[in-house]
Design a protein around this motif. Structure first.
Motif, PDB file in Angstrom:
ATOM      1  N   TRP A   1       0.789  -1.235   0.039  1.00 58.90           N
ATOM      2  CA  TRP A   1       0.083  -0.089   0.062  1.00 58.90           C
ATOM      3  C   TRP A   1       0.777   1.035  -0.098  1.00 58.90           C
ATOM      4  O   TRP A   1       0.427   2.174  -0.696  1.00 58.90           O
ATOM      5  N   GLY A   2       1.918   1.265   0.764  1.00 55.73           N
ATOM      6  CA  GLY A   2       2.928   2.492   0.793  1.00 55.73           C
ATOM      7  C   GLY A   2       3.501   2.631  -0.744  1.00 55.73           C
ATOM      8  O   GLY A   2       3.733   3.778  -1.208  1.00 55.73           O
ATOM      9  N   LEU A   3       3.829   1.680  -1.376  1.00 55.61           N
ATOM     10  CA  LEU A   3       4.287   1.679  -2.831  1.00 55.61           C
ATOM     11  C   LEU A   3       3.261   2.208  -3.611  1.00 55.61           C
ATOM     12  O   LEU A   3       3.561   3.059  -4.645  1.00 55.61           O
ATOM     13  N   LEU A   4       1.970   1.899  -3.507  1.00 57.12           N
ATOM     14  CA  LEU A   4       0.933   2.469  -4.327  1.00 57.12           C
ATOM     15  C   LEU A   4       0.884   3.888  -4.046  1.00 57.12           C
ATOM     16  O   LEU A   4       0.808   4.781  -4.866  1.00 57.12           O
ATOM     17  N   HIS A   5       0.885   4.436  -2.803  1.00 56.06           N
ATOM     18  CA  HIS A   5       0.933   5.444  -2.339  1.00 56.06           C
ATOM     19  C   HIS A   5       2.039   6.622  -2.959  1.00 56.06           C
ATOM     20  O   HIS A   5       1.580   7.565  -3.337  1.00 56.06           O
ATOM     21  N   GLN A   6       3.039   5.995  -2.807  1.00 57.66           N
ATOM     22  CA  GLN A   6       4.263   6.844  -3.168  1.00 57.66           C
ATOM     23  C   GLN A   6       4.408   6.984  -4.645  1.00 57.66           C
ATOM     24  O   GLN A   6       4.583   7.900  -5.283  1.00 57.66           O
ATOM     25  N   CYS A   7       4.071   5.730  -5.402  1.00 58.12           N
ATOM     26  CA  CYS A   7       4.144   5.883  -6.981  1.00 58.12           C
ATOM     27  C   CYS A   7       2.954   6.727  -7.384  1.00 58.12           C
ATOM     28  O   CYS A   7       3.144   7.193  -8.566  1.00 58.12           O
ATOM     29  N   SER A   8       1.853   6.727  -6.860  1.00 59.77           N
ATOM     30  CA  SER A   8       0.742   7.767  -7.234  1.00 59.77           C
ATOM     31  C   SER A   8       1.068   9.123  -7.170  1.00 59.77           C
ATOM     32  O   SER A   8       0.928   9.891  -7.883  1.00 59.77           O
ATOM     33  N   ILE A   9       1.848   9.327  -6.055  1.00 58.78           N
ATOM     34  CA  ILE A   9       2.329  10.624  -5.654  1.00 58.78           C
ATOM     35  C   ILE A   9       3.475  11.108  -6.933  1.00 58.78           C
ATOM     36  O   ILE A   9       3.488  12.172  -7.600  1.00 58.78           O
TER      37      ILE A   9
ATOM     38  N   ALA B   1      -6.844  12.955 -11.542  1.00 55.58           N
ATOM     39  CA  ALA B   1      -8.105  12.545 -10.788  1.00 55.58           C
ATOM     40  C   ALA B   1      -7.953  11.160 -10.124  1.00 55.58           C
ATOM     41  O   ALA B   1      -8.176  10.948  -9.063  1.00 55.58           O
ATOM     42  N   VAL B   2      -7.775  10.330 -11.275  1.00 51.69           N
ATOM     43  CA  VAL B   2      -7.488   8.811 -10.814  1.00 51.69           C
ATOM     44  C   VAL B   2      -6.179   8.808  -9.877  1.00 51.69           C
ATOM     45  O   VAL B   2      -6.413   8.121  -8.896  1.00 51.69           O
ATOM     46  N   LEU B   3      -5.264   9.442 -10.222  1.00 51.46           N
ATOM     47  CA  LEU B   3      -4.019   9.475  -9.375  1.00 51.46           C
ATOM     48  C   LEU B   3      -4.334   9.932  -7.976  1.00 51.46           C
ATOM     49  O   LEU B   3      -3.809   9.296  -6.886  1.00 51.46           O
ATOM     50  N   GLY B   4      -5.180  11.023  -8.121  1.00 51.15           N
ATOM     51  CA  GLY B   4      -5.761  11.358  -6.492  1.00 51.15           C
ATOM     52  C   GLY B   4      -6.277  10.473  -5.637  1.00 51.15           C
ATOM     53  O   GLY B   4      -6.270  10.428  -4.676  1.00 51.15           O
ATOM     54  N   ALA B   5      -7.226   9.831  -6.387  1.00 46.91           N
ATOM     55  CA  ALA B   5      -8.026   8.687  -5.930  1.00 46.91           C
ATOM     56  C   ALA B   5      -7.062   7.443  -5.331  1.00 46.91           C
ATOM     57  O   ALA B   5      -7.303   6.910  -4.265  1.00 46.91           O
ATOM     58  N   LEU B   6      -6.065   7.313  -6.144  1.00 48.32           N
ATOM     59  CA  LEU B   6      -5.329   5.997  -5.842  1.00 48.32           C
ATOM     60  C   LEU B   6      -4.277   6.619  -4.306  1.00 48.32           C
ATOM     61  O   LEU B   6      -3.902   5.941  -3.613  1.00 48.32           O
ATOM     62  N   ILE B   7      -3.901   7.814  -4.605  1.00 50.01           N
ATOM     63  CA  ILE B   7      -3.278   8.414  -3.408  1.00 50.01           C
ATOM     64  C   ILE B   7      -3.901   8.242  -2.148  1.00 50.01           C
ATOM     65  O   ILE B   7      -3.439   8.008  -1.188  1.00 50.01           O
ATOM     66  N   ALA B   8      -5.379   8.627  -2.232  1.00 54.16           N
ATOM     67  CA  ALA B   8      -6.324   8.606  -0.949  1.00 54.16           C
ATOM     68  C   ALA B   8      -6.361   6.955  -0.509  1.00 54.16           C
ATOM     69  O   ALA B   8      -6.306   6.801   0.619  1.00 54.16           O
ATOM     70  N   LEU B   9      -6.570   6.314  -1.384  1.00 50.31           N
ATOM     71  CA  LEU B   9      -6.499   4.901  -1.019  1.00 50.31           C
ATOM     72  C   LEU B   9      -5.419   4.272  -0.654  1.00 50.31           C
ATOM     73  O   LEU B   9      -5.380   3.815   0.516  1.00 50.31           O
ATOM     74  N   GLY B  10      -4.365   4.646  -1.116  1.00 47.65           N
ATOM     75  CA  GLY B  10      -2.950   4.113  -0.536  1.00 47.65           C
ATOM     76  C   GLY B  10      -2.530   4.716   0.640  1.00 47.65           C
ATOM     77  O   GLY B  10      -2.143   4.045   1.539  1.00 47.65           O
ATOM     78  N   ASP B  11      -3.187   6.169   0.848  1.00 47.95           N
ATOM     79  CA  ASP B  11      -2.589   6.463   2.088  1.00 47.95           C
ATOM     80  C   ASP B  11      -3.451   5.951   3.460  1.00 47.95           C
ATOM     81  O   ASP B  11      -3.044   5.882   4.497  1.00 47.95           O
ATOM     82  N   THR B  12      -4.839   5.698   2.890  1.00 45.00           N
ATOM     83  CA  THR B  12      -5.619   5.447   4.139  1.00 45.00           C
ATOM     84  C   THR B  12      -5.122   3.661   4.454  1.00 45.00           C
ATOM     85  O   THR B  12      -5.024   3.304   5.660  1.00 45.00           O
ATOM     86  N   MET B  13      -5.041   2.889   3.463  1.00 42.85           N
ATOM     87  CA  MET B  13      -4.668   1.580   3.731  1.00 42.85           C
ATOM     88  C   MET B  13      -3.312   1.583   4.360  1.00 42.85           C
ATOM     89  O   MET B  13      -2.821   0.747   5.156  1.00 42.85           O
ATOM     90  N   LEU B  14      -2.203   2.112   3.867  1.00 45.70           N
ATOM     91  CA  LEU B  14      -0.980   2.360   4.567  1.00 45.70           C
ATOM     92  C   LEU B  14      -1.066   2.685   6.001  1.00 45.70           C
ATOM     93  O   LEU B  14      -0.393   2.136   6.706  1.00 45.70           O
ATOM     94  N   HIS B  15      -1.761   3.760   6.393  1.00 45.76           N
ATOM     95  CA  HIS B  15      -1.930   3.961   7.833  1.00 45.76           C
ATOM     96  C   HIS B  15      -2.629   3.080   8.537  1.00 45.76           C
ATOM     97  O   HIS B  15      -2.176   2.655   9.543  1.00 45.76           O
ATOM     98  N   ARG B  16      -3.557   2.507   7.812  1.00 41.33           N
ATOM     99  CA  ARG B  16      -4.302   1.442   8.874  1.00 41.33           C
ATOM    100  C   ARG B  16      -3.368   0.081   8.882  1.00 41.33           C
ATOM    101  O   ARG B  16      -3.125  -0.518   9.994  1.00 41.33           O
ATOM    102  N   THR B  17      -2.684  -0.338   7.783  1.00 47.66           N
ATOM    103  CA  THR B  17      -1.903  -1.634   8.009  1.00 47.66           C
ATOM    104  C   THR B  17      -0.544  -1.228   8.677  1.00 47.66           C
ATOM    105  O   THR B  17      -0.044  -2.065   9.582  1.00 47.66           O
ATOM    106  N   ALA B  18      -0.094   0.027   8.917  1.00 44.59           N
ATOM    107  CA  ALA B  18       1.187   0.226   9.472  1.00 44.59           C
ATOM    108  C   ALA B  18       0.851   0.244  11.055  1.00 44.59           C
ATOM    109  O   ALA B  18       1.605  -0.131  11.831  1.00 44.59           O
ATOM    110  N   ILE B  19      -0.327   0.787  11.146  1.00 42.91           N
ATOM    111  CA  ILE B  19      -0.523   0.832  12.656  1.00 42.91           C
ATOM    112  C   ILE B  19      -1.045  -0.407  13.249  1.00 42.91           C
ATOM    113  O   ILE B  19      -0.842  -0.725  14.266  1.00 42.91           O
TER     114      ILE B  19
END
Length: 610
Positions: free
Chosen positions: A40-48, A78-96
């Motif tokens: 999920w972090g890779l999805l978030h970073q790559c989307s950014i 817009a698609v990248l923004g949605a992927l950033i939001a999804l990746g960031d949310t799931m990254l935080h969830r799994t990291a915690i």
């Protein structure tokens, strides 16, 4: 492992060779969660990172006056923004989740080791340190486990971005690719000094906390002698030392943060100047310059994770080392070969102490520390916990096990051994909660709480508790006891702890100075209550009070680790000078004078005959 699945059925067998090895073992056991978090972090970073070429395409579309390409680029953003939001949310969830599950695993390991070692733990490690490890240190260890996945995702994203820039625009991509490793590694020379200062701060903070705890625990005594200002001054000095150490540490970490801001800023300025020259010469387009600049700017975000992982490791390494110190202790007992709890006499081959089944045996030791160690041996605790580094506990490992009914305690399952023999320390601890909860302990069921309280002479304690809490309508059993029983006097705490031990009703009960904090009248009644309630059960009491010794069925004198006399209290007073010296508190000169007048030979000769 998800949070809803906690606790672990089995937290595992940790690698306790060192702090870093323990962290590595913990990371391997969290591998599934780490991989999910990294994905999920890779999805978030790559989307950014994808925003950079998207913005570059949008700028180039505006320059070329292409509405179609601009619309497609807007959709891509817009698609990248949605992927950033999804990746960031799931990254935080799994990291915690990784953080909490790792902390829970460490806490389960600590709880298991604490339960296994029992009283032996506090002989090897201070109780405050165990609490610190299970609270603050566990949090720091969890932070490192949580930060690893985000760091791995950031590092992978940086590699992909640099590779993409090299392929997209080699002239500027080469500058970025060469600079990024230097930026990431620039803070490494500063980390050892920052870690040293952070360790010093934690050490001073620990000492200040210990001083505060001791002051609060002894506040009643301090008020009695007027020592509040003295200890307050000591705490002021300790807290100022903590403050100075914290400021000293913060300066180094702020320097590291400044380096993390300064060097990327230099890179961006160099990139803009060089790119502007290339764009002016027509060697690259405006959109390409914007793309590379945007990519370099967004790379500062994953670079921050390099600073975070450095800080997390610096703080978690000493925490892991302290956890390892506790987890490396072990109970050096052989494999269980006996089922169930035996009955019979309690016998210690090392000293020759015999406590016959069903009798009340009093043990007299001239050395209180020797009495404490012998009491622990009778409970099987002297065979627990050895320090492999210092070699301490070697003597306890070689000493033969205490026997109960002819069966070595080492050969009993741990639960059976502790059910069969219960040892009450000289300074027992009362846990916070109601009196009913305090007495709700595993027991045989033969002794009720009312009978135990009566035998321990707790009538006045019940009256005090009932008056102290009007909200309970006079029900002393519903009255809450504060932490460690600090709202009670020493004698009240001792009698409530004795009642708790009597409720348990073990096969053999070992009491270390059970009446040392009460007056003589109460002491006589408590001793009589113990003897009456424990009729037919094996009871051993370490004491030197004539009131208790006179009620014992038999008295044993232990001198320098060996039983030297056995008999009744009055008999030993008449025939054994060493016994009389301990019980009547006679000095060596008084013993010599009495011995010279009533017996022939020197004291050494009398001891030889004894």
């Amino acid at each position: 492992m998800q949070i809803r699945d906690l606790p672990y059925p089995d937290p595992g067998d940790p690698d306790v060779r060192s702090g870093p090895r323990f962290l590595l073992w913990l990371g391997r056991n969290q591998l599934g969660g780490q991989l999910r978090s990294m994905s999920w972090g890779l999805l978030h970073q790559c989307s950014i990172a994808g925003l950079s070429p998207a913005v570059g395409l949008a700028v180039q579309a505006v320059v070329d006056r292409s509405g179609t390409r601009l619309a497609w680029t807007g959709g891509l953003i817009a698609v990248l923004g949605a992927l950033i939001a999804l990746g960031d949310t799931m990254l935080h969830r799994t990291a915690i989740t990784n953080w909490i599950t790792a902390a829970a695993r460490v806490q389960q390991l600590l709880a298991r080791r604490t339960a296994e070692l029992g009283s032996a733990l506090t002989r090897r490690v201070a109780a405050g340190e165990v609490v610190a490890v299970s609270t603050g240190d566990v949090e720091k260890i969890g932070w490192f486990v949580e930060a690893v996945s985000r760091f791995a995702a950031a590092a992978a994203a940086l590699v992909l971005i640099c590779a993409g820039l090299l392929l997209y625009l080699p002239s500027l991509g080469l500058l970025v690719t060469v600079s990024v490793p230097l930026l990431a590694l620039a803070v490494l020379p500063l980390l050892p000094r920052a870690t040293k200062r952070a360790d010093l701060q934690r050490e001073k903070a620990g000492k200040a906390t210990e001083l505060a705890s001791d002051t609060v625990a002894g506040l009643r005594v301090l008020r009695g002698i007027g020592g509040e200002e003295l200890f307050l001054g000591r705490y002021r000095r300790a807290s100022q030392e903590v403050r100075e150490a914290a400021v000293h540490s913060a300066r180094m970490w702020s320097l590291i943060s400044a380096v993390q801001v300064l060097l990327p800023g230099v890179l961006l300025i160099s990139l803009v100047v060089y790119g502007a020259v290339l764009a002016r010469d027509g060697r690259i387009g405006v959109g390409q310059l914007v793309t590379v600049y945007s990519a370099a700017t967004l790379m500062l975000f994953p670079l921050r994770h390099f600073e975070e992982i450095a800080m997390a490791y610096s703080f978690s390494r000493p925490s892991a080392q302290r956890a390892v110190r506790v987890l490396s202790l072990h109970r050096t007992a052989g494999p269980s070969t006996v089922d169930g709890a035996p009955t019979g006499a309690l016998y210690d081959p090392a000293t020759g102490l015999m406590a016959p089944a069903g009798l009340f045996t009093a043990v007299v030791c001239g050395d209180p520390d020797e009495a404490g160690r012998l009491a622990e041996r009778l409970g099987g605790h002297a065979q627990t916990g050895s320090d492999p580094e210092s070699g301490e506990g070697a003597a306890a490992q070689k000493a033969p096990s205490v026997l109960l009914g002819g069966v070595p305690l080492d050969e009993l399952p741990l639960d059976s051994a502790r059910t069969a023999v219960l040892v009450q320390d000289k300074d027992p601890v009362l846990l916070s909660g109601t009196l009913r909860e305090l007495l709700d302990v595993p027991s045989s069921g033969r002794v009720t709480a009312e009978e135990a309280l009566a035998a321990a002479q707790c009538g006045d304690v019940l009256d005090s508790l009932a008056q102290a809490s009007p909200a309970t309508d006079g029900d002393a059993m519903a009255t809450r006891i504060t932490e460690r029983g600090r709202s009670l006097s020493g004698g009240q705490r001792q009698r409530l702890a004795l009642a708790r031990s009597l409720v348990t009703d073990p096969e053999a009960l070992v009491l270390d100075e059970p009446t040392s904090a009460v007056d003589s009248h109460t002491e006589a009644r408590v001793a009589a209550g113990i003897k009456a309630l424990r009729q037919g059960r094996t009871t051993v009491a370490f004491a030197s009070s004539p009131l208790l010794l006179d009620l014992a069925d038999r008295v044993v004198l232990v001198h320098r680790g060996t039983v030297v006399a056995v008999g009744e209290h009055r008999e030993l007073l008449d025939t054994e000078p060493r016994y009389r010296a301990v019980v009547t508190r006679e000095t060596d000169d008084e013993i010599a004078a009495l011995t010279t007048g009533c017996a022939t030979g020197t004291i050494e000769e009398i001891e030889e005959r004894a």
